[in-house]
Design an enzyme around this catalytic site. Structure first.
Site, PDB file in Angstrom:
ATOM      1  N   GLY A 406      70.681  39.130  17.250  1.00  0.00           N
ATOM      2  CA  GLY A 406      69.270  39.104  16.875  1.00  0.00           C
ATOM      3  C   GLY A 406      68.940  38.005  15.886  1.00  0.00           C
ATOM      4  N   GLU A 429      62.547  11.007  31.264  1.00  0.00           N
ATOM      5  CA  GLU A 429      63.432   9.962  31.794  1.00  0.00           C
ATOM      6  C   GLU A 429      64.077  10.378  33.116  1.00  0.00           C
ATOM      7  OE1 GLU A 429      63.767   6.741  30.811  1.00  0.00           O
ATOM      8  OE2 GLU A 429      62.044   7.373  29.620  1.00  0.00           O
TER       9      GLU A 429
END
Length: 672
Positions: A406, A429
């Site tokens: 968590g 790209e």
């Protein structure tokens, strides 16, 4: 034992020279010295602090980034840093700004495509920050398909000017970093038109804003495209849009190194080979591969350190009282099987990034000598490896977040922003799937040019295809016990057999289609898988080649060998379907690979913290409470929580308007 004790104990287990491994990771002793010095310089400067980024508003974040970019330039000039040192400083500041595109794309575009005269004029202005540039290629309607760009540059022989125009909404330039609010100039990619004839996409230097008051020039509509994924991350950058309404620029502002338009409006090619333009693209993709290794290594460093500090459950715990010594999370086999291959991948990608630097240098020298023989392979390598490494790194960063439980979801862990910063690399790209299809075309072309029925001598990354007969007819993996998987030749041959058999299968299936373009479309999924197999082979082979070099440091080479085998055998485990379906391995051999992989996890376990320490990342650069060097995770988590603006007041703002009426059952009468 507190967190600092945990990590100190882990570091004491190291079975290799960590300082020598730092040099291996950096690439050379010189690179290590320079990067280490600049990293300390940045980390020690309070002006570069970044702890509060997640809680800043967009405007505050953006202005704060402008401040840091200005301070960075001030320090660069004050200290007289070299171009390399300045690049390291911007890297360690670790905050995306207009400088990222100015230095990373605008300046290289002029260097690569401008004439000597143009470079003398524009680079002097750009490198002294007298102008700020961006790279305007992507449009609202077109990204990967550069040939489909709609922006036009129509030459007017009467005025000796180009008229830059956005004929449609979808022709708006969209995404360039620095464009939204800061850039004064841009290299704009547009369709060159002379006398009604379209000559395709070319680059033009276009001024966007006044150098006096920074207002957009006539005919230019420009702005920011809005909030992006994550808190902080790319939101510190003013990715922008621009539309051109018949904007006139001098003819001299067309980048003319490769082709030119004369005063009379005639389109001519220069004596500079057009292929030189591709060198810039190879360079940018090589840089992205190095970035992938860095991003993944940062995530792995955080996950490894926190997994060593965190303790949960354990066989020594009293089931009733809950007392006893809990087990370090890193000692659970499920944690190791997820984390250690990512550690190995980070090192593998670093190796391939260094090799691509060599490839780019070699390609540049050949192109300048008019030798274009290796250009198709270099393009395929950089396209495929950019795709492979960025996809794996993005997935790996998210896996590291989950490995931290968590707490990995907290901004203070550094992982959410790291993911948000890096994941766009999978699409900018060149979209990763589109790039793999380009690799597949190269592979199919290479196979089609091989003489049938016999072995053929090839060089480079496709050399294994010259052994077609061996791998299609004679090859049989000779692994008989788990230890055989520690033989480099056994690994290489298995990967080569898998790649060539997948490629050959695609090539055979393509012959069944009368229309090759239809066949390529229909088989695109298989072709992508074949391209991935080829690219994974390149990484494995280059990692093995690295091990043949003279590597200094006690135990360093042995650690790299272990990581290399983990990387390769994990790929076999993960892609066992390919290896089995192609007959490259039998089920027993695949099972033995998995057995050996588990043994390697046990071998690397004592060295994990030392291996991530070898990345040599300062706490400032890492930007993670969970990954802090001293291991004092829990006090720092609590400290960071207390700093949150919500904790500035004991009673929440809005209590009187919304909560108190609710608790007093007066909500229906409250004026909301």
């Amino acid at each position: 034992m507190d967190g600092s004790d945990h990590l100190a104990h882990e570091r004491s287990k190291a079975q290799f020279d960590v300082e020598k491994m730092k040099i291996v990771w950096a690439g050379s002793h010189y690179a290590f010295q320079v990067s280490n010095r600049i990293a300390r310089l940045v980390a020690g400067d309070p002006a570069f602090r970044k702890e509060n980024r997640a809680v800043l508003s967009r405007k505050e974040l953006f202005k704060n980034t402008l401040r840091k970019a200005a301070h960075a330039w001030k320090r660069i000039t004050e200290l007289g840093l070299s171009e390399e040192e300045a690049s390291w400083l911007r890297f360690y500041v670790d905050e995306l700004s207009y400088a990222y595109v100015h230095w990373g794309m605008f300046v290289p575009a002029i260097k690569g495509s401008g004439t000597e005269e143009q470079q003398n004029k524009w680079l002097s202005l750009a490198t002294n920050m007298q102008i700020i540039g961006t790279y305007a290629q992507t449009e609202l309607g077109h990204g990967s398909n550069v040939r489909g760009l709609e922006t036009t540059a129509n030459f007017d022989p009467k005025t000796d000017e180009f008229i830059i125009h956005s004929p449609t909404l979808t022709s708006s330039k969209w995404w360039p970093g620095g464009l939204g609010k800061i850039a004064t100039h841009a290299v704009v990619y547009a369709r060159l038109i002379t006398d009604g004839q379209d000559h395709g996409v070319h680059g033009f230097i276009v001024q966007l804003r006044s150098l006096d008051d920074h207002l957009p020039l006539p005919g230019i509509t420009v702005g920011d495209i809005g909030m992006k994924f994550g808190s902080g991350a790319f939101n510190s950058m003013d990715n922008g849009f621009v539309r051109f309404d018949h904007v006139h620029i001098p003819r001299s502002q067309m980048l003319m190194r490769v082709s030119q338009v004369t005063r009379e409006g005639k389109y001519v090619h220069s004596n500079v080979p057009r292929q030189l333009v591709y060198g810039a693209m190879v360079y940018v993709r090589q840089v992205i591969v190095v970035d992938a290794s860095i991003a993944l290594s940062r995530a792995v460093c955080i996950a490894a350190r926190y997994s060593s500090v965190c303790r949960q459950f354990g066989s020594q715990i009293n089931e009733i009282s809950g007392t006893g010594v809990e087990t370090q999370v890193i000692d659970y086999k499920t944690q190791q099987s997820r984390l250690f291959p990512l550690l190995a991948s980070a090192y593998a990608f670093r190796v391939i990034g260094e090799w691509l630097k060599w490839l780019y240098t070699d390609l540049t020298q050949k192109l300048e000598a008019n030798d274009f023989s290796t250009l198709p392979e270099a393009h395929a390598c950089t396209a495929g490896l950019k795709s492979l490494t960025t996809s794996a790194a993005a997935d790996g960063i998210e896996e590291c977040r989950k490995l931290c439980g968590g707490h990995g979801y907290l901004s203070s862990s550094g992982l959410p922003e790291l993911y948000a910063v890096f994941v766009p690399a999978c699409t900018y790209e060149g979209d990763n799937i589109v790039l793999l299809l380009q690799v597949a075309r190269f592979l199919m072309k290479t196979l089609s040019e091989l003489p049938s029925g016999r072995n053929y001598k090839l060089s480079g990354t496709t050399a294994y295809m010259g052994h077609m007969e061996h791998y299609l007819i004679k090859y049989c993996c000779n692994v008989q016990k788990a230890e055989d998987w520690l033989k480099p030749n056994a690994i290489l041959e298995a990967f080569e057999a898998r790649a060539i058999r997948m490629c050959f299968s695609c090539a055979q299936n393509l012959t069944k289609f009368a229309d090759q373009s239809e066949g390529f479309s229909e088989l695109s999924t298989d072709l992508v898988e074949a391209a991935i197999a080829h690219c994974q082979l390149i990484v494995v082979s280059k990692f093995i080649e690295k091990l043949q070099q003279n590597i200094e440091g006690n135990g360093v080479k042995q650690q790299l060998e272990t990581l290399c085998y983990i990387y390769a055998l994990h790929l076999i485990h993960k892609n066992s379907g390919d290896f089995l379906s192609t007959g490259s391995l039998n089920p027993k051999q695949a099972s033995l690979a998995n057995d050996q992989l588990r043994s390697l996890y046990a071998k690397v376990r004592p060295n994990v913290i030392a291996l991530v320490d070898a990345f040599n990342y300062s706490d400032h650069f890492l930007g993670s409470v969970l990954g802090c060097y001293d291991g004092n995770v829990y006090p720092k988590l609590y400290e960071e929580a207390c700093k949150d603006p919500l904790n500035d007041s004991v009673v929440a703002d809005g209590y009187g308007e919304y909560i108190q009426p609710l608790l007093n059952q007066q909500l229906l009468n409250a004026r909301l």
